[in-house]
Design a protein around this motif. Structure first.
Motif, PDB file in Angstrom:
ATOM      1  N   ARG A 147     -55.793  11.176 -23.947  1.00 50.79           N
ATOM      2  CA  ARG A 147     -57.200  11.575 -24.088  1.00 50.79           C
ATOM      3  C   ARG A 147     -57.931  10.712 -25.112  1.00 50.79           C
ATOM      4  NH1 ARG A 147     -54.739  16.770 -24.120  1.00 50.79           N
ATOM      5  NH2 ARG A 147     -55.036  16.852 -26.389  1.00 50.79           N
ATOM      6  N   GLY A 148     -57.196   9.821 -25.789  1.00 53.54           N
ATOM      7  CA  GLY A 148     -57.813   8.966 -26.801  1.00 53.54           C
ATOM      8  C   GLY A 148     -57.978   9.638 -28.146  1.00 53.54           C
ATOM      9  N   GLU A 149     -57.324  10.779 -28.337  1.00 49.71           N
ATOM     10  CA  GLU A 149     -57.447  11.539 -29.581  1.00 49.71           C
ATOM     11  C   GLU A 149     -56.403  11.132 -30.613  1.00 49.71           C
ATOM     12  OE1 GLU A 149     -57.005  15.514 -28.167  1.00 49.71           O
ATOM     13  OE2 GLU A 149     -58.909  15.493 -27.081  1.00 49.71           O
ATOM     14  N   GLU A 150     -55.315  10.536 -30.175  1.00 48.53           N
ATOM     15  CA  GLU A 150     -54.217  10.135 -31.065  1.00 48.53           C
ATOM     16  C   GLU A 150     -53.744   8.742 -30.669  1.00 48.53           C
ATOM     17  OE1 GLU A 150     -53.078  11.648 -33.682  1.00 48.53           O
ATOM     18  OE2 GLU A 150     -53.955  13.638 -33.451  1.00 48.53           O
ATOM     19  N   SER A 151     -52.939   8.146 -31.545  1.00 51.31           N
ATOM     20  CA  SER A 151     -52.379   6.828 -31.257  1.00 51.31           C
ATOM     21  C   SER A 151     -50.908   6.974 -30.866  1.00 51.31           C
ATOM     22  CB  SER A 151     -52.501   5.924 -32.488  1.00 51.31           C
ATOM     23  OG  SER A 151     -51.558   6.305 -33.471  1.00 51.31           O
ATOM     24  N   PHE A 152     -50.334   5.872 -30.466  1.00 48.64           N
ATOM     25  CA  PHE A 152     -48.920   5.821 -30.096  1.00 48.64           C
ATOM     26  C   PHE A 152     -48.006   5.853 -31.333  1.00 48.64           C
ATOM     27  CE2 PHE A 152     -50.789   4.184 -26.239  1.00 48.64           C
ATOM     28  CZ  PHE A 152     -49.889   4.489 -25.234  1.00 48.64           C
ATOM     29  N   ASP A 153     -48.572   5.638 -32.510  1.00 50.08           N
ATOM     30  CA  ASP A 153     -47.777   5.407 -33.720  1.00 50.08           C
ATOM     31  C   ASP A 153     -46.738   6.496 -33.999  1.00 50.08           C
ATOM     32  OD1 ASP A 153     -49.228   3.096 -34.037  1.00 50.08           O
ATOM     33  OD2 ASP A 153     -50.530   3.905 -35.617  1.00 50.08           O
ATOM     34  N   ASP A 154     -47.141   7.761 -33.909  1.00 51.73           N
ATOM     35  CA  ASP A 154     -46.190   8.842 -34.209  1.00 51.73           C
ATOM     36  C   ASP A 154     -45.023   8.853 -33.219  1.00 51.73           C
ATOM     37  OD1 ASP A 154     -47.634   9.681 -36.424  1.00 51.73           O
ATOM     38  OD2 ASP A 154     -48.737  11.215 -35.301  1.00 51.73           O
ATOM     39  N   LEU A 155     -45.318   8.606 -31.948  1.00 52.88           N
ATOM     40  CA  LEU A 155     -44.255   8.582 -30.934  1.00 52.88           C
ATOM     41  C   LEU A 155     -43.269   7.446 -31.211  1.00 52.88           C
ATOM     42  CD1 LEU A 155     -46.485   9.137 -27.765  1.00 52.88           C
ATOM     43  CD2 LEU A 155     -45.171  10.861 -29.033  1.00 52.88           C
ATOM     44  N   ILE A 156     -43.805   6.293 -31.543  1.00 49.12           N
ATOM     45  CA  ILE A 156     -42.962   5.134 -31.862  1.00 49.12           C
ATOM     46  C   ILE A 156     -42.128   5.416 -33.106  1.00 49.12           C
ATOM     47  CG2 ILE A 156     -43.022   2.723 -32.613  1.00 49.12           C
ATOM     48  CD1 ILE A 156     -45.579   2.470 -30.776  1.00 49.12           C
ATOM     49  N   ASP A 157     -42.756   5.987 -34.134  1.00 44.86           N
ATOM     50  CA  ASP A 157     -42.030   6.291 -35.377  1.00 44.86           C
ATOM     51  C   ASP A 157     -40.903   7.293 -35.148  1.00 44.86           C
ATOM     52  OD1 ASP A 157     -43.675   4.562 -36.796  1.00 44.86           O
ATOM     53  OD2 ASP A 157     -44.945   6.158 -37.623  1.00 44.86           O
TER      54      ASP A 157
END
Length: 121
Positions: A94-104
């Protein structure tokens, strides 16, 4: 020997832990790539997010099995992470969050699977 035969032989020689590490590495690289593409490239982004969700869903399903030998608190944490992954993935789309947390999160799991600080995926 063909490349496919080599991959098959290498896969058979892996321990389950090594196979999980390899899979997390592949999924995490896909997430990193998806994070770098133009937001209009929804196919790349959806594919990576879906692959990651399916990985975490499989882990949660395995952890919910009463025959799973892992400690119950660890199993509960993995299931909780799986639920977070699903919610966060939707927010990324939805464009509300980035991929960063998933990658981390995936990188932290990889470090645990490696048994020592692992290099970046």
């Amino acid at each position: 020997m063909s490349l496919q035969a080599y991959k098959t032989a290498a896969t058979r020689a892996e321990s389950p832990r090594e196979a999980e590490y390899r899979l997390f590495g592949q999924v995490t690289r896909a997430l990193m790539h998806a994070a770098s593409v133009d937001p209009s490239d929804t196919a790349t982004r959806i594919d990576a997010l879906d692959w990651n969700r399916r990985l975490w869903s499989a882990l949660a399903t395995d952890c919910s099995n009463p025959d799973n030998a892992m400690a119950m608190p660890l199993r509960a944490q993995i299931i909780s992470l799986s639920l977070f992954i699903g919610r966060h993935s939707s927010a990324v789309m939805r464009g509300e969050e980035s991929f960063d947390d998933l990658i981390d999160i995936n990188r932290m799991i990889m470090q645990g699977l490696a048994g020592a600080p692992a290099q970046a995926a």
